[in-house]
Write a protein that holds these residues in place. Structure first.
Motif, short mmCIF file in Angstrom:
data_model
loop_
_atom_site.label_atom_id
_atom_site.label_comp_id
_atom_site.label_asym_id
_atom_site.label_seq_id
_atom_site.Cartn_x
_atom_site.Cartn_y
_atom_site.Cartn_z
N ASP A 130 -24.00 15.15 66.71
CA ASP A 130 -24.79 15.75 65.63
C ASP A 130 -26.14 16.25 66.11
N ALA A 131 -26.56 15.75 67.25
CA ALA A 131 -27.84 16.14 67.84
C ALA A 131 -27.74 15.93 69.34
N PHE A 132 -28.53 16.66 70.10
CA PHE A 132 -28.52 16.47 71.55
C PHE A 132 -29.93 16.62 72.09
N VAL A 133 -30.14 16.10 73.28
CA VAL A 133 -31.43 16.25 73.95
C VAL A 133 -31.26 17.17 75.15
N GLY A 134 -32.30 17.92 75.43
CA GLY A 134 -32.25 18.87 76.54
C GLY A 134 -33.57 19.60 76.67
N THR A 135 -33.56 20.64 77.52
CA THR A 135 -34.76 21.44 77.73
C THR A 135 -34.72 22.67 76.84
N ASP A 193 -43.79 11.79 87.57
CA ASP A 193 -43.22 13.13 87.63
C ASP A 193 -42.88 13.69 86.25
N ILE A 194 -43.28 12.98 85.21
CA ILE A 194 -43.16 13.49 83.84
C ILE A 194 -44.44 13.18 83.09
N ILE A 195 -44.66 13.92 82.02
CA ILE A 195 -45.78 13.66 81.12
C ILE A 195 -45.19 13.45 79.73
N TRP A 196 -45.39 12.26 79.17
CA TRP A 196 -44.85 11.98 77.84
C TRP A 196 -45.59 12.83 76.81
N ILE A 197 -44.85 13.47 75.93
CA ILE A 197 -45.44 14.31 74.87
C ILE A 197 -44.83 13.96 73.52
N ASN A 198 -44.51 12.67 73.36
CA ASN A 198 -43.88 12.23 72.11
C ASN A 198 -44.87 12.18 70.95
N GLU A 199 -46.16 12.12 71.27
CA GLU A 199 -47.16 12.08 70.21
C GLU A 199 -47.48 13.49 69.74
N LYS A 200 -48.41 13.61 68.80
CA LYS A 200 -48.74 14.92 68.23
C LYS A 200 -49.16 15.88 69.34
N PRO A 201 -48.50 17.05 69.43
CA PRO A 201 -48.81 17.99 70.52
C PRO A 201 -50.26 18.47 70.47
N PHE A 231 -39.99 14.74 73.79
CA PHE A 231 -39.93 13.59 74.69
C PHE A 231 -40.96 13.70 75.81
N ASP A 232 -40.81 14.73 76.62
CA ASP A 232 -41.67 14.79 77.81
C ASP A 232 -41.76 16.22 78.34
N ARG A 233 -42.68 16.38 79.28
CA ARG A 233 -42.78 17.61 80.06
C ARG A 233 -42.52 17.24 81.52
N SER A 234 -41.70 18.03 82.19
CA SER A 234 -41.41 17.79 83.60
C SER A 234 -42.63 18.15 84.43
N TYR A 235 -43.07 17.22 85.27
CA TYR A 235 -44.22 17.45 86.15
C TYR A 235 -43.86 16.95 87.54
N GLY A 245 -44.97 24.11 93.59
CA GLY A 245 -44.14 25.20 94.11
C GLY A 245 -43.29 25.91 93.08
N LEU A 246 -43.06 25.29 91.93
CA LEU A 246 -42.29 25.92 90.86
C LEU A 246 -43.16 25.97 89.61
N ASP A 247 -43.75 27.10 89.37
CA ASP A 247 -44.65 27.23 88.23
C ASP A 247 -43.83 27.55 86.98
N ILE A 248 -43.02 26.55 86.59
CA ILE A 248 -42.14 26.70 85.43
C ILE A 248 -42.44 25.59 84.44
N PHE A 249 -42.62 25.96 83.21
CA PHE A 249 -42.92 25.02 82.13
C PHE A 249 -41.59 24.50 81.56
N VAL A 250 -41.33 23.21 81.73
CA VAL A 250 -40.07 22.61 81.28
C VAL A 250 -40.38 21.42 80.37
N VAL A 251 -39.86 21.47 79.15
CA VAL A 251 -40.05 20.36 78.21
C VAL A 251 -38.69 19.85 77.74
N ASP A 252 -38.67 18.59 77.32
CA ASP A 252 -37.45 17.97 76.81
C ASP A 252 -37.66 17.57 75.37
#
Length: 293
Positions: free
Chosen positions: A74-79, A266-274, A99-103, A200-207
């Motif tokens: 019914d729901a899934f997690v991903g980027t 290697d991740i930054i938690w972003i579960n709180e108010k952005p 959930f988080d941002r990949s760092y 080396g990878l300037d890509i913004f990835v969030v989960d």
């Protein structure tokens, strides 16, 4: 004494059963990634049962998408990449919790250096999950390091399969697009990091967790309670990381406690108010935030 213990256990199970019967079954699917570990912790602590939430653990981001598209969850997690793919078919799909941002948690490894990749005349073998953020990472890597004219052979397989590769047994130049915790196994087997979302990878990835508008309103109370449990799990992680690690270790490819602690950098938690800065970045990648819990 035994009778008292059995009675207490029976009452506890009865309470869980009665509580879960108040909710329709909610199935949430997740791949193995340190940023999703609060879900695994909640499951192991028995927190999901009273909410009648079933957590489905799969071996890859792409399998997670296939499972959801087949209406088996019914729901899934991903980027944001997987979100953009599924949203083309399910138009009311929306992110509901971050959930988080990949760092540094998403990375490219190889058995040779970038310079050797640039100079080789041999076919470069690239292992990745094609229908996932892995594809974005490798495309950026190829463009940045000018590998477009190289002969590249893509091997589409999940991280569990890829993590069995041993660099010491491979002669041809081989690149692996991977993420925590699978990078630790690959490192032990002779691969080393070339670039990551930290360097080396300037890509913004969030989960995040995604579901349709219809499913959200159908299971709104469960989703709201699940968000509280995720926040609660992260408090435990902060206060008692070893206990947390012991609970989620079976889902983390059995990495060591030291490796687990290191991977948290290697991740930054972003579960709180952005923050406003984060909201701006999310807007830049066309990631809706209106319905976030």
């Amino acid at each position: 004494m035994i009778f008292k213990i059995m009675s207490t256990l029976f009452l506890s199970l009865l309470m869980i059963a009665c509580s879960s019967q108040n909710y329709e079954k909610l199935k949430v699917s997740s791949s193995t990634w340190i940023g999703y570990s609060p879900l695994f912790y909640a499951k192991e602590q028995g927190w999901l049962a009273p909410l009648n939430i079933e957590l489905l653990n799969v071996v890859s981001l792409s399998e997670n998408v296939y499972l959801y598209e087949a209406d088996n969850s019914d729901a899934f997690v991903g980027t944001q990449y997987e979100y953009s793919l599924v949203a083309q078919k399910k138009h009311s799909l929306m992110p509901i919790m971050m959930f988080d941002r990949s760092y540094g948690g998403d990375l490219i490894m190889a058995n040779v250096s970038i310079e050797e990749l640039q100079e080789t005349n041999s076919t470069i073998h690239v292992y990745l999950e094609m229908d996932s953020i892995n594809k974005t990472l490798i495309e950026y890597f190829i463009a940045k390091y000018k590998l477009q004219n190289k002969q590249i052979s893509y091997v589409n397989q999940d991280q569990t399969q890829t993590s069995t590769l041993n660099a010491h047994n491979i002669q041809e130049p081989t690149v692996v697009v991977t993420y925590i915790p699978y990078n630790e196994t690959l490192k032990k087997q002779g691969f080393y990091e070339l670039v990551s979302t930290k360097d080396g990878l300037d890509i913004f990835v969030v989960d995040a967790m995604f579901t349709t508008n219809e499913k959200f309103h159908e299971h709104k109370e469960q989703f709201l309670e699940l968000k509280k449990l995720i926040d609660k799990a992260l408090v435990v992680l902060h206060n008692d990381p070893y206990h947390y690690y012991e609970s989620v270790k079976p889902y983390m490819n059995n990495i060591s406690y030291e490796e687990f602690k290191a991977s948290l950098h290697d991740i930054i938690w972003i579960n709180e108010k952005p923050s406003q800065k984060l909201l701006k970045r999310l807007k830049e990648v066309a990631f809706p935030t209106r319905d976030l819990i």
